[in-house]
Design an enzyme around this catalytic site. Structure first.
Site, PDB file in Angstrom:
ATOM      1  N   LYS A  21       5.632  -4.897  20.106  1.00  0.00           N
ATOM      2  CA  LYS A  21       4.671  -5.935  19.689  1.00  0.00           C
ATOM      3  C   LYS A  21       4.541  -6.994  20.785  1.00  0.00           C
ATOM      4  CE  LYS A  21       5.665  -4.911  14.884  1.00  0.00           C
ATOM      5  NZ  LYS A  21       6.462  -5.179  13.692  1.00  0.00           N
ATOM      6  N   GLN A  61      10.735  -9.438  11.135  1.00  0.00           N
ATOM      7  CA  GLN A  61      10.869  -7.981  11.220  1.00  0.00           C
ATOM      8  C   GLN A  61      11.797  -7.467  10.120  1.00  0.00           C
ATOM      9  OE1 GLN A  61       9.155  -5.935  13.475  1.00  0.00           O
ATOM     10  NE2 GLN A  61       9.981  -4.272  12.266  1.00  0.00           N
ATOM     11  N   ASP A 120       1.639 -10.502   9.090  1.00  0.00           N
ATOM     12  CA  ASP A 120       2.018  -9.174   8.595  1.00  0.00           C
ATOM     13  C   ASP A 120       1.352  -8.897   7.246  1.00  0.00           C
ATOM     14  OD1 ASP A 120       3.440  -7.391  10.119  1.00  0.00           O
ATOM     15  OD2 ASP A 120       5.411  -8.234   9.657  1.00  0.00           O
TER      16      ASP A 120
END
Ligand code: NDP
Length: 289
Positions: A52, A96, A119
């Site tokens: 990312k 994450q 997200d």
């Protein structure tokens, strides 16, 4: 069979983002910034966050990783989230997953401000997605919709079977495919571990989206000739010589002779997840603050 090349489609999206960021830079504007919180040293999580950040570099988007110890308490992690919520230079951030066992993921996600939740996991964003309102769509399902659009896979009136019902992939994917919007308009069946005889459904599918985390689960005898397969799974398997490799939830080699189109693993959905994340970050940047 047409290989649905997620790497190529993602590179095109990243190039478009790069141009937009160059324009911002040329006009003296602030550059968008994405932050990832990485807890512990899970190798897969590290690799995902690394990919990312690399994509951010490619586009000129600013990025940072906040690396925290696996032993961190939920309270301390929440403090980092509060800081990012308040930090005006951070447009979007992600935590994450998975998180260590002492931390309640739902409680942590709930604390991310919905306007920075790139997200798309916050209940407010998921709720808005369900209602068809403007929101951050979870990065993987968002990337998949972009991929389907990019390859002009017909969806209207088609039967889509989604295998796997997680909150971050399968369930949002099933909602997006059934939407009455410019995209989708499909008829959706959502299968999971308690579904009796999954083949009964997958054999009827025009499009199968498989996201269960079981290597080579989807076999040639489960797929109708000419169907499109989107393989979300990422599984590490060990070869006979002791080396390891990544593979999807579909038996790619066997399905090559059955499908009309299919995503490979790696190089399919993975890069599109990253593209989805960066698109969401750019959207957060442009949103009225
Ligand atoms: P989860 O473990 O959260 O969910 C798995 C889902 O699959 C559950 O709904 C489960 O059913 C279902 N399932 C498990 N086994 C079976 C089975 N034998 N038959 C039918 N359904 C089954 O996984 P995620 O959704 O987070 O991830 C799925 C896969 O996608 C993983 O390999 C993950 O690494 C990958 N992934 C890839 C991404 C990418 O960018 N390419 C991004 C995110 C995930 P039940 O609900 O009944 O337990």
């Amino acid at each position: 069979m047409i290989v649905i090349d997620g790497k190529k489609a993602s590179d095109e999206i990243l190039s478009e983002i790069k141009i937009q960021i160059e324009h911002l830079s040329a006009s003296g504007k602030r550059i968008p910034r994405l932050v990832a919180i990485l807890v512990g040293d899970n190798p897969a999580s590290k690799a995902y966050v690394g990919a990312k950040m690399k994509a951010c570099e490619k586009t000129g988007m600013l990025s940072d990783v906040i690396q925290l110890p696996a032993s961190i308490s939920e309270q301390d992690l929440k403090q980092h989230i509060q800081q990012l919520n308040e930090d005006e230079t951070t447009d979007g951030f992600i935590v994450q997953l998975p998180l260590p066992a002492q931390i309640n993921e739902n409680e942590v996600i709930k604390l991310i401000h919905p306007s920075k939740d790139v997200d798309g996991f916050h209940p407010e964003n998921l709720g808005k997605m369900l209602l068809g309102q403007d929101c951050f769509i979870p990065a993987t399902p968002y990337g998949i919709t972009k991929l389907i659009e990019h390859y002009q896979v017909p969806t209207q009136g088609k039967h889509v079977v989604v295998v796997g019902r997680s909150n971050i992939v399968g369930t949002p994917m099933s909602v997006l495919m059934s939407r009455n919007q410019t995209f989708a308009n499909a008829t959706v069946t959502l299968c999971h571990s308690k579904t009796d005889d999954i083949s009964k459904y997958t054999l009827q599918a025009d499009i199968i989206i498989v996201a269960i985390g079981k290597a080579h689960y989807l076999k040639a005898n489960m797929v109708k000739p000419g169907a499109v397969v989107i393989d979300v799974g990422i599984n590490r398997i060990t070869n006979v010589d002791g080396t390891s490799k990544l593979t999807g939830d579909a038996d790619y080699e066997a399905l090559k002779n059955v499908c009309s189109m299919m995503t490979p693993v790696p190089g399919g959905v993975g890069p599109m997840t990253i593209a989805g994340l960066l698109l969401n970050t750019l959207k957060a940047y442009h949103a009225e603050k």
